[in-house]
Design an enzyme around this catalytic site. Structure first.
Site, PDB file in Angstrom:
ATOM      1  N   ARG A 242      75.363  47.019  -6.004  1.00 45.01           N
ATOM      2  CA  ARG A 242      76.452  47.774  -6.613  1.00 45.01           C
ATOM      3  C   ARG A 242      77.407  48.226  -5.513  1.00 45.01           C
ATOM      4  O   ARG A 242      76.968  48.546  -4.400  1.00 45.01           O
ATOM      5  CB  ARG A 242      75.917  49.012  -7.356  1.00 45.01           C
ATOM      6  CG  ARG A 242      75.341  48.738  -8.730  1.00 45.01           C
ATOM      7  CD  ARG A 242      76.413  48.316  -9.731  1.00 45.01           C
ATOM      8  NE  ARG A 242      75.864  48.081 -11.066  1.00 45.01           N
ATOM      9  CZ  ARG A 242      75.478  46.885 -11.513  1.00 45.01           C
ATOM     10  NH1 ARG A 242      75.565  45.821 -10.751  1.00 45.01           N
ATOM     11  NH2 ARG A 242      75.019  46.752 -12.749  1.00 45.01           N
ATOM     12  N   GLU A 271      85.631  48.445  -9.107  1.00 39.80           N
ATOM     13  CA  GLU A 271      85.905  47.171  -9.785  1.00 39.80           C
ATOM     14  C   GLU A 271      86.856  47.384 -10.951  1.00 39.80           C
ATOM     15  O   GLU A 271      86.727  48.385 -11.649  1.00 39.80           O
ATOM     16  CB  GLU A 271      84.593  46.559 -10.296  1.00 39.80           C
ATOM     17  CG  GLU A 271      83.680  46.170  -9.154  1.00 39.80           C
ATOM     18  CD  GLU A 271      82.349  45.562  -9.613  1.00 39.80           C
ATOM     19  OE1 GLU A 271      82.219  45.184 -10.796  1.00 39.80           O
ATOM     20  OE2 GLU A 271      81.456  45.469  -8.764  1.00 39.80           O
ATOM     21  N   HIS A 289      81.968  39.752  -9.105  1.00 36.92           N
ATOM     22  CA  HIS A 289      80.765  40.195  -9.835  1.00 36.92           C
ATOM     23  C   HIS A 289      80.155  39.060 -10.680  1.00 36.92           C
ATOM     24  O   HIS A 289      80.119  39.132 -11.906  1.00 36.92           O
ATOM     25  CB  HIS A 289      81.087  41.412 -10.721  1.00 36.92           C
ATOM     26  CG  HIS A 289      79.864  42.221 -11.054  1.00 36.92           C
ATOM     27  ND1 HIS A 289      79.856  43.588 -11.137  1.00 36.92           N
ATOM     28  CD2 HIS A 289      78.596  41.854 -11.343  1.00 36.92           C
ATOM     29  CE1 HIS A 289      78.652  44.023 -11.456  1.00 36.92           C
ATOM     30  NE2 HIS A 289      77.865  42.977 -11.585  1.00 36.92           N
TER      31      HIS A 289
HETATM   32  C1  8YV Z   1      75.689  41.993 -15.199  1.00 40.39           C
HETATM   33  C2  8YV Z   1      74.645  43.146 -13.216  1.00 40.39           C
HETATM   34  O1  8YV Z   1      76.559  40.961 -15.396  1.00 40.39           O
HETATM   35  O2  8YV Z   1      72.856  43.241 -14.749  1.00 40.39           O
HETATM   36  C3  8YV Z   1      73.438  43.764 -13.814  1.00 40.39           C
HETATM   37  O3  8YV Z   1      73.035  44.821 -13.322  1.00 40.39           O
HETATM   38  O4  8YV Z   1      75.108  43.565 -12.221  1.00 40.39           O
HETATM   39  C4  8YV Z   1      75.322  41.984 -13.761  1.00 40.39           C
HETATM   40  O5  8YV Z   1      74.589  40.862 -13.433  1.00 40.39           O
HETATM   41  C5  8YV Z   1      76.321  43.255 -15.667  1.00 40.39           C
HETATM   42  O6  8YV Z   1      75.648  44.374 -15.299  1.00 40.39           O
HETATM   43  C6  8YV Z   1      76.429  43.231 -17.160  1.00 40.39           C
HETATM   44  O7  8YV Z   1      76.403  44.522 -17.708  1.00 40.39           O
END
Ligand code: 8YV
Length: 323
Positions: A242, A271, A289
């Site tokens: 993150r 983001e 992402h």
């Molecule tokens: C997702 C991500 O696309 O799952 C996660 O934590 O970072 C990503 O792979 C995104 O969160 C979808 O809500």
């Protein structure tokens, strides 16, 4: 019996939406634009379940002042730092996520970033597409070897371990890791991994540092001016976790001062805003992402949400309930 009403805040792969429509009364966000707080409040007031994703900031004020109809927030994604879990619980909702199904996919992307930044793949592609490749020569775009180097993994959960496995068995990398606790002995033996109780020890020894910890108050700006200064000048930072885990301003500064050699990033503090300073740097690979963005994984994530919803509406404990 009438079907439970569920709302998806974004569009999902067609096969998953179809399966959901067989099982539930589904509301889709046809525009596929992030929903406003007012739209979210409306969704919580009018649906039995709301299925958000990372672009939905869900806090106490995202719930209606009056009655909340929703009883479950079934998140599409494993990370849930965009949801105030305590506030959701207080408002009478369970929260679930989608672990496991995106583990390899995300670790693959971390490997991709590591290889790209080390081998200057983005730079080479930009050069070729701009018709600036004049042909082969011995000192053209010389990068850094990955095979046999030392990879430091911060956060040795499912995704961190998957990356360690790929890097160690596939690329002969020496694995260091920093985690709340050491791995079980058999996993640490399999990966020949050294536990670094102190983050600084890992940063001082690693040629590549890959972040795989969740965003939480304890990991906010874990990579900052001080910790960046502990990395080796030839080392690269890889972040598929993150954006909040890295102080982006400090990272720009460290890259400008050449305190580290480069970075491969898939996530950002604000983001979809990405600092112009990063975009201007050749030694930085920037992806939008894409961690879980394969057809297989995005379908599997949807199916995992369905498993949670079905269990919940049968009156059972959802398999991925966040407590
Ligand atoms: C997702 C991500 O696309 O799952 C996660 O934590 O970072 C990503 O792979 C995104 O969160 C979808 O809500």
């Amino acid at each position: 019996m009438s079907k439970a009403s569920i709302l998806l805040t974004r569009r999902w792969p067609a096969s998953v939406e179809k399966r959901l429509q067989d099982l539930f009364d589904v509301s889709l966000n046809v525009s596929d634009k992030p929903m406003s707080q007012a739209q979210l409040r409306e969704a919580f007031a009018t649906h039995d379940a709301v299925c958000p994703s990372v672009t939905d900031k869900i806090a106490a004020n995202s719930f209606p002042a009056g009655a909340v109809k929703a009883r479950i927030i079934a998140n599409y994604g494993v990370g849930f730092n965009h949801i105030d879990i305590e506030a959701a619980h207080k408002a009478g909702m369970q929260v679930t996520n989608t672990p496991d199904v995106l583990t390899d996919c995300t670790a693959d992307l971390a490997m991709c970033l590591m290889l790209m930044v080390a081998r200057r793949a983005g730079e080479g592609e930009r050069q070729l597409r701009a018709n600036q490749w004049s042909g082969w020569f011995p000192t053209h775009l010389m990068g850094t070897a990955v095979t046999g180097k030392t990879l430091g993994i911060v956060g040795m959960g499912r995704i961190g371990q998957a990356m360690a496995r790929k890097a160690h068995h596939g690329f002969g990398m020496k694995i260091l890791y920093h985690n709340r606790r050491p791995l079980a002995a058999e996993i640490s033996r399999e990966l020949a991994a050294d536990f670094c109780g102190e983050l600084g020890e890992l940063l001082a020894r690693a040629d590549f540092v890959a972040l795989h910890c969740p965003a939480a108050p304890e990991t906010w700006h874990l990579i900052n001016r001080d910790t960046l200064a502990q990395m080796q000048p030839h080392a690269f930072l890889i972040n598929t976790a993150r954006g909040d885990v890295v102080d982006e301003e400090a990272l720009v500064d460290a890259l400008e001062k050449r305190l580290i050699a480069g970075a491969g990033l898939d996530v950002y503090e604000h983001e979809p805003q990405v600092p112009e300073a990063l975009k201007a740097m050749e030694n930085v690979v920037l992806l939008p992402h894409l961690g879980s963005a394969t057809e297989e994984t995005r379908i599997a994530m949807g199916m995992r949400v369905i498993d949670n919803l079905e269990a919940f509406f049968r009156g059972e404990e959802p398999p991925d309930r966040i407590v």
